[in-house]
Design a protein around this motif. Structure first.
Motif, PDB file in Angstrom:
ATOM      1  N   SER A 184      -0.250   4.207   6.811  1.00 60.34           N
ATOM      2  CA  SER A 184      -0.243   3.984   5.288  1.00 60.34           C
ATOM      3  C   SER A 184      -0.657   5.500   4.690  1.00 60.34           C
ATOM      4  CB  SER A 184      -0.970   3.010   4.640  1.00 60.34           C
ATOM      5  OG  SER A 184      -2.543   2.961   5.019  1.00 60.34           O
ATOM      6  N   ASP A 209      -7.138   8.497   1.413  1.00 59.58           N
ATOM      7  CA  ASP A 209      -7.597   7.252   1.862  1.00 59.58           C
ATOM      8  C   ASP A 209      -8.497   7.508   3.288  1.00 59.58           C
ATOM      9  OD1 ASP A 209      -7.867   4.441   1.581  1.00 59.58           O
ATOM     10  OD2 ASP A 209      -5.784   4.077   2.451  1.00 59.58           O
ATOM     11  N   VAL A 265      -6.494   8.204  -3.495  1.00 63.10           N
ATOM     12  CA  VAL A 265      -6.770   6.682  -3.390  1.00 63.10           C
ATOM     13  C   VAL A 265      -8.242   6.263  -3.608  1.00 63.10           C
ATOM     14  CG1 VAL A 265      -6.358   4.559  -1.746  1.00 63.10           C
ATOM     15  CG2 VAL A 265      -4.596   6.354  -1.808  1.00 63.10           C
ATOM     16  N   HIS A 324       1.340   4.358  -8.165  1.00 66.73           N
ATOM     17  CA  HIS A 324       1.558   4.160  -6.688  1.00 66.73           C
ATOM     18  C   HIS A 324       2.652   4.525  -6.247  1.00 66.73           C
ATOM     19  CE1 HIS A 324       0.795   2.392  -2.727  1.00 66.73           C
ATOM     20  NE2 HIS A 324      -0.231   1.886  -3.120  1.00 66.73           N
ATOM     21  N   THR A 327      -2.020  -2.809   3.084  1.00 63.68           N
ATOM     22  CA  THR A 327      -0.774  -1.733   2.229  1.00 63.68           C
ATOM     23  C   THR A 327       0.261  -2.598   2.315  1.00 63.68           C
ATOM     24  OG1 THR A 327      -2.122   0.041   2.405  1.00 63.68           O
ATOM     25  CG2 THR A 327       0.008   0.447   1.356  1.00 63.68           C
ATOM     26  N   GLU A 343       3.510  -3.673  -0.525  1.00 65.28           N
ATOM     27  CA  GLU A 343       5.258  -3.099  -0.217  1.00 65.28           C
ATOM     28  C   GLU A 343       5.866  -4.371  -0.394  1.00 65.28           C
ATOM     29  OE1 GLU A 343       5.796   0.148   2.655  1.00 65.28           O
ATOM     30  OE2 GLU A 343       3.925  -0.721   3.351  1.00 65.28           O
TER      31      GLU A 343
END
Length: 389
Positions: A19, A101, A124, A169, A279, A283
């Motif tokens: 991700s 992240d 993030v 996002h 994540t 999606e």
């Protein structure tokens, strides 16, 4: 976006897991539109490397599951990578470091680099609103700026004196507002009228170890009740062999189609997905698909995580909607029987409760619109301002 007249800055990036690699790749699109020729170096995956990024180590070297037993097994190697990377960057400093992240790895590294005079950006915001609220002080010490993917985060960070920008996002722009189900099914060799279940058991090795078998046993129960059900797993390339092994062990080799990658195609094609928390659940929500979220981890990791959990939800769609819009079956609740029963309710919904599906689609469409921004441009603009400060 008009390219900058200034020379491309030297950047370094670290993205952990699949991700993070995806998010970093999209960020590089924005940076390259701003500064043609910028590429970066550090830790990254195939999406970043496709855009010219030099990966000194691959992203999967940072992928861990939980934060106790599993982490300890790999801690030494991860610590050594961070030490080597820190030395390398301090000896030859980039103009900006962007940690994507992976907060357990990146925040500590950002702290040291910032102390060494390197500007740091964290892309993030760690989910301090969901668990581990104590991280806020570490973010404040580590990052010059935070790029946020959820709209409520900048105000939360501002209350603690942390500069932040909402950039939307990235996945909300990648995923179409109205996915083409029939085209996706054609790519997978499925008929328009097939009933299709997508099974996503996670993108980490330990997730597959803990989650794949219960998911596949649930799939076997569903197959007994619905012999025509088409089931497909989009496997991370590095984990495909392991997933196929679990499929065989569960006696589902003839019933489950395993494809390499193509998670977006699979989510677009499905009627419902049985999906690991992470994540990928967001999606699935952006694809407007009903889902059953399941998760299982080492018992020690689970007990530690529960102590730091701030909200009743685990899945991102539920967190962002502020209620249980889709079921979550976590840890001991994630039995094959319970998972199969929850999936059955969604598969039966078109005939038994179509209004439930319509309401869910409306909620996910509204969520999609909220998250849809020109993320690469907004992120690149924020980084340009940081470099100019």
């Amino acid at each position: 976006m008009a390219p900058s007249l200034q020379p491309a800055p030297r950047i370094s990036m670290v993205a952990g897991e699949t991700s993070g690699d995806l998010l970093a790749g999209l960020l590089l699109d924005g940076l390259q539109a701003q500064w043609p020729g910028v590429a970066g170096q550090g830790i990254g995956g195939p999406q970043m490397q496709r855009r010219g990024f030099t990966a000194w180590w691959p992203s999967e070297r940072l992928a861990v599951h939980g934060y106790s037993v599993e982490l300890l097994r790999r801690l030494w190697g991860i610590v050594q990578i961070r030490k080597q990377l820190r030395r390398r960057l301090l000896a030859d400093p980039p103009q900006v470091f962007i940690g994507v992240d992976a907060p357990d790895f990146n925040l500590g590294l950002e702290f040291d680099l910032r102390a060494g005079g390197i500007k740091t950006v964290h892309f993030v915001c760690p989910s301090i609103w969901a668990w581990r609220a104590e991280r806020i002080e570490k973010i404040k010490r580590s990052a010059d700026h935070v790029l946020c993917i959820f709209p409520f985060e900048p105000a939360l960070l501002a209350r603690h004196g942390i500069a932040a920008t909402y950039v939307g996002h990235p996945l909300a722009n990648v995923i179409p507002m109205q996915p083409d189900r029939e085209a996706a099914r054609a790519r997978l060799g499925m008929a328009p009228g097939d009933e299709v279940l997508a099974i996503l058991p996670g993108s980490r090795s330990a997730e597959v170890d803990y989650i794949a078998a219960p998911f596949l046993r649930a799939a076997a129960l569903l197959r007994q009740a619905r012999p025509a059900l088409r089931m497909v797993i989009p496997a991370v390339p590095a984990l495909r062999a392991r997933i196929e092994q679990v499929v065989r062990e569960c006696g589902m080799a003839e019933a489950v189609q395993v494809v390499e990658g193509q998670s977006h195609t699979v989510l677009a094609a499905c009627d419902c997905t049985l999906i690991a928390s992470g994540t990928a659940t967001l999606e699935a929500a952006l694809f407007k698909r009903p889902m059953v979220i399941g998760y299982h981890m080492h018992p020690i990791s689970w007990r530690l995580m529960r102590r730091k959990q701030l909200q009743p939800w685990v899945g991102l769609p539920n967190i962002l909607c502020g209620e249980f819009v889709v079921p979550e079956l976590i840890q001991d609740a994630a039995t094959p029987e319970a998972l199969a029963a929850a999936v059955t309710q969604w598969l039966d919904a078109p005939t038994q409760s179509p209004d439930t599906l319509a309401v869910l689609e409306q909620r996910f469409t509204a969520l999609h619109e909220t998250l849809r921004r020109d993320t690469p441009r907004l992120a690149a603009d924020a980084i340009q301002k940081i470099l100019a400060a």
